[in-house]
Design a protein around this motif. Structure first.
Motif, PDB file in Angstrom:
ATOM      1  N   UNK A 177      12.771  80.599  22.190  1.00 33.36           N
ATOM      2  CA  UNK A 177      11.466  80.838  22.807  1.00 33.36           C
ATOM      3  C   UNK A 177      10.657  79.543  22.867  1.00 33.36           C
ATOM      4  N   UNK A 178      10.737  78.768  21.787  1.00 33.19           N
ATOM      5  CA  UNK A 178      10.018  77.498  21.745  1.00 33.19           C
ATOM      6  C   UNK A 178      10.553  76.534  22.792  1.00 33.19           C
ATOM      7  N   UNK A 179      11.881  76.502  22.949  1.00 29.99           N
ATOM      8  CA  UNK A 179      12.469  75.644  23.979  1.00 29.99           C
ATOM      9  C   UNK A 179      11.839  75.910  25.335  1.00 29.99           C
ATOM     10  N   UNK A 180      11.642  77.177  25.657  1.00 25.61           N
ATOM     11  CA  UNK A 180      11.112  77.532  26.976  1.00 25.61           C
ATOM     12  C   UNK A 180       9.759  76.870  27.222  1.00 25.61           C
ATOM     13  N   UNK A 181       8.900  76.927  26.228  1.00 23.98           N
ATOM     14  CA  UNK A 181       7.573  76.322  26.362  1.00 23.98           C
ATOM     15  C   UNK A 181       7.654  74.797  26.403  1.00 23.98           C
ATOM     16  N   UNK A 182       8.485  74.228  25.547  1.00 24.68           N
ATOM     17  CA  UNK A 182       8.656  72.768  25.528  1.00 24.68           C
ATOM     18  C   UNK A 182       9.247  72.291  26.851  1.00 24.68           C
ATOM     19  N   UNK A 183      10.212  73.047  27.384  1.00 23.81           N
ATOM     20  CA  UNK A 183      10.805  72.684  28.674  1.00 23.81           C
ATOM     21  C   UNK A 183       9.743  72.658  29.768  1.00 23.81           C
ATOM     22  N   UNK A 184       8.875  73.661  29.775  1.00 22.44           N
ATOM     23  CA  UNK A 184       7.796  73.679  30.754  1.00 22.44           C
ATOM     24  C   UNK A 184       6.881  72.479  30.616  1.00 22.44           C
ATOM     25  N   UNK A 185       6.578  72.106  29.366  1.00 18.71           N
ATOM     26  CA  UNK A 185       5.718  70.941  29.130  1.00 18.71           C
ATOM     27  C   UNK A 185       6.392  69.654  29.586  1.00 18.71           C
ATOM     28  N   UNK A 186       7.686  69.517  29.304  1.00 19.09           N
ATOM     29  CA  UNK A 186       8.432  68.320  29.735  1.00 19.09           C
ATOM     30  C   UNK A 186       8.458  68.229  31.258  1.00 19.09           C
ATOM     31  N   UNK A 187       8.743  69.346  31.899  1.00 15.90           N
ATOM     32  CA  UNK A 187       8.781  69.364  33.369  1.00 15.90           C
ATOM     33  C   UNK A 187       7.415  69.066  33.975  1.00 15.90           C
ATOM     34  N   UNK A 194       0.775  66.838  23.421  1.00 11.51           N
ATOM     35  CA  UNK A 194       0.703  68.175  24.020  1.00 11.51           C
ATOM     36  C   UNK A 194       2.035  68.910  23.872  1.00 11.51           C
ATOM     37  N   UNK A 195       3.138  68.179  24.026  1.00 13.27           N
ATOM     38  CA  UNK A 195       4.458  68.787  23.850  1.00 13.27           C
ATOM     39  C   UNK A 195       4.601  69.342  22.437  1.00 13.27           C
ATOM     40  N   UNK A 196       4.149  68.562  21.444  1.00 16.87           N
ATOM     41  CA  UNK A 196       4.294  69.012  20.051  1.00 16.87           C
ATOM     42  C   UNK A 196       3.364  70.178  19.735  1.00 16.87           C
ATOM     43  N   UNK A 197       2.199  70.210  20.337  1.00 19.27           N
ATOM     44  CA  UNK A 197       1.309  71.367  20.132  1.00 19.27           C
ATOM     45  C   UNK A 197       1.905  72.628  20.739  1.00 19.27           C
ATOM     46  N   UNK A 198       2.479  72.504  21.920  1.00 16.02           N
ATOM     47  CA  UNK A 198       3.056  73.703  22.535  1.00 16.02           C
ATOM     48  C   UNK A 198       4.332  74.117  21.802  1.00 16.02           C
ATOM     49  N   UNK A 199       4.983  73.151  21.148  1.00 15.20           N
ATOM     50  CA  UNK A 199       6.129  73.494  20.297  1.00 15.20           C
ATOM     51  C   UNK A 199       5.657  74.346  19.109  1.00 15.20           C
ATOM     52  N   UNK A 201       2.965  76.194  19.010  1.00 15.78           N
ATOM     53  CA  UNK A 201       2.599  77.489  19.584  1.00 15.78           C
ATOM     54  C   UNK A 201       3.839  78.375  19.737  1.00 15.78           C
ATOM     55  N   UNK A 202       4.915  77.795  20.259  1.00 16.66           N
ATOM     56  CA  UNK A 202       6.146  78.532  20.455  1.00 16.66           C
ATOM     57  C   UNK A 202       6.746  79.039  19.162  1.00 16.66           C
ATOM     58  N   UNK A 203       6.653  78.244  18.109  1.00 16.47           N
ATOM     59  CA  UNK A 203       7.197  78.666  16.815  1.00 16.47           C
ATOM     60  C   UNK A 203       6.457  79.886  16.282  1.00 16.47           C
ATOM     61  N   UNK A 204       5.143  79.901  16.454  1.00 12.03           N
ATOM     62  CA  UNK A 204       4.363  81.049  15.971  1.00 12.03           C
ATOM     63  C   UNK A 204       4.657  82.309  16.786  1.00 12.03           C
ATOM     64  N   UNK A 205       4.728  82.187  18.101  1.00 16.74           N
ATOM     65  CA  UNK A 205       4.994  83.402  18.883  1.00 16.74           C
ATOM     66  C   UNK A 205       6.452  83.843  18.721  1.00 16.74           C
ATOM     67  N   UNK A 259      -2.597  82.317  14.637  1.00 19.99           N
ATOM     68  CA  UNK A 259      -2.256  80.891  14.562  1.00 19.99           C
ATOM     69  C   UNK A 259      -1.805  80.368  15.923  1.00 19.99           C
ATOM     70  N   UNK A 260      -1.046  81.174  16.645  1.00 19.62           N
ATOM     71  CA  UNK A 260      -0.607  80.783  17.987  1.00 19.62           C
ATOM     72  C   UNK A 260      -1.801  80.581  18.912  1.00 19.62           C
ATOM     73  N   UNK A 261      -2.751  81.490  18.854  1.00 25.14           N
ATOM     74  CA  UNK A 261      -3.931  81.375  19.719  1.00 25.14           C
ATOM     75  C   UNK A 261      -4.797  80.173  19.338  1.00 25.14           C
ATOM     76  N   UNK A 262      -4.826  79.838  18.054  1.00 25.82           N
ATOM     77  CA  UNK A 262      -5.571  78.655  17.622  1.00 25.82           C
ATOM     78  C   UNK A 262      -4.969  77.380  18.203  1.00 25.82           C
ATOM     79  N   UNK A 263      -3.639  77.297  18.171  1.00 20.81           N
ATOM     80  CA  UNK A 263      -2.962  76.126  18.743  1.00 20.81           C
ATOM     81  C   UNK A 263      -3.218  76.062  20.246  1.00 20.81           C
ATOM     82  N   UNK A 264      -3.142  77.204  20.891  1.00 24.34           N
ATOM     83  CA  UNK A 264      -3.353  77.269  22.333  1.00 24.34           C
ATOM     84  C   UNK A 264      -4.763  76.812  22.700  1.00 24.34           C
TER      85      UNK A 264
END
Length: 286
Positions: A177-187, A194-199, A201-205, A259-264
């Motif tokens: 699940x985290x990969x999906x968000x990180x992939x979107x950030x990379x693209x 920002x990539x690490x923050x969304x990572x 976020x992905x870990x929490x969700x 925690x996910x919403x806080x990161x977001x």
């Protein structure tokens, strides 16, 4: 969700239908790939691109790749040597229709074809392709989903600690699940912070998703979740409810969602779609 799901489901079969491979193999691959599901992982890629203000279509090859990997993992999870399940997404599991040998090979085919999907992206630089594949290998392989699955198997019949359980779910579920968000950030050409923050976020969700899954294994129904309920108990697996009781598991779920919403919120971008997806993970019934 519905519009993105439809978009992904139009693209997915195209990667398999064009293969010069035995028709029986393609049929088995397509059977599970077309069986439905939430398509959450590919949708997260598109949602991350939208959050960063980029065209969602840029993420379709990676979205199809991650769904192929997720589907292969389900085919293998359902095998008699693993969870031995007869139903998946409300339909007979792949090995029940095509036999164990072809089911294994269908999963293998989807796994390897996923990397070709990333490489087939016509407008992506070689550097980005390599980075996406590196992230995908880490998330799906021995350091990610596969390693988590092994730890999960070895934990059957044992009373695990909360730390052991979180290791399993971080690797088995959260990393993809985290990969999906990180992939979107990379693209989307996001900056590294920002990539690490969304990572994060992905870990929490990702953990929240698995906690909800554990709860649904107790409170869900076959009609809604599309597979047998109570399988965790039957397989003598440690789960969040078994360690923390059902109320404790729900509290843990709420903590990771918060925690996910806080990161977001800290990311400071267009967040509505990702916030809605976070709520969906917390409240889903299937």
């Amino acid at each position: 969700m519905a519009s993105r799901k439809a978009l992904v489901e139009r693209e997915l079969p195209l990667y398999i239908e064009k293969l010069k491979a035995p028709e029986s193999l393609k049929e088995a691959m397509l059977y599970s790939l077309n069986a439905g599901g939430k398509r959450l992982r590919p949708i997260l890629i598109l949602a991350a691109l939208k959050a960063f203000g980029k065209e969602e279509s840029l993420g379709l090859p990676a979205a199809c790749a991650v769904e192929m990997i997720h589907t292969y993992s389900l085919i293998h999870d359902d095998l008699p040597c693993m969870d031995d399940d007869d139903l998946r997404r409300g339909k007979p599991t792949n090995h029940k229709v095509y036999g164990e040998a072809l089911a294994v090979l269908a999963g293998d085919g989807l796994l390897t074809q996923s990397f070709q999907a990333v490489m087939s992206h016509e407008t992506l630089s070689p550097e980005k392709k390599l980075r996406l594949i590196s992230e995908l290998v880490h998330a799906a392989g021995a350091e990610g989903m596969v390693g988590g699955q092994v730890a999960d198997m070895e934990g059957e019949g044992k009373t695990l600690s909360l730390e052991d359980l979180e290791y399993i779910h971080m690797h088995k579920t959260a990393k993809l699940l985290t990969f999906s968000l990180v992939a979107g950030a990379i693209l989307a050409d996001a900056e590294e912070p920002e990539v690490e923050k969304i990572r994060a976020f992905g870990q929490h969700i990702g953990i929240a998703f698995q906690i909800r899954d554990d709860i649904l294994d107790i409170e869900g129904t076959v009609d809604k979740i599309g597979k047998p309920v109570g399988s965790d108990t039957g397989n003598h697996k440690t789960t969040y409810p078994s360690l923390l009781a059902i109320d404790g598991a729900k509290d843990k779920l709420e903590t990771h969602i918060a925690l996910a919403k806080n990161v977001l919120a800290d990311l400071g971008m267009h967040q509505t779609f990702l916030q809605d997806l976070t709520d969906l993970i917390a409240l889903r019934e299937s």
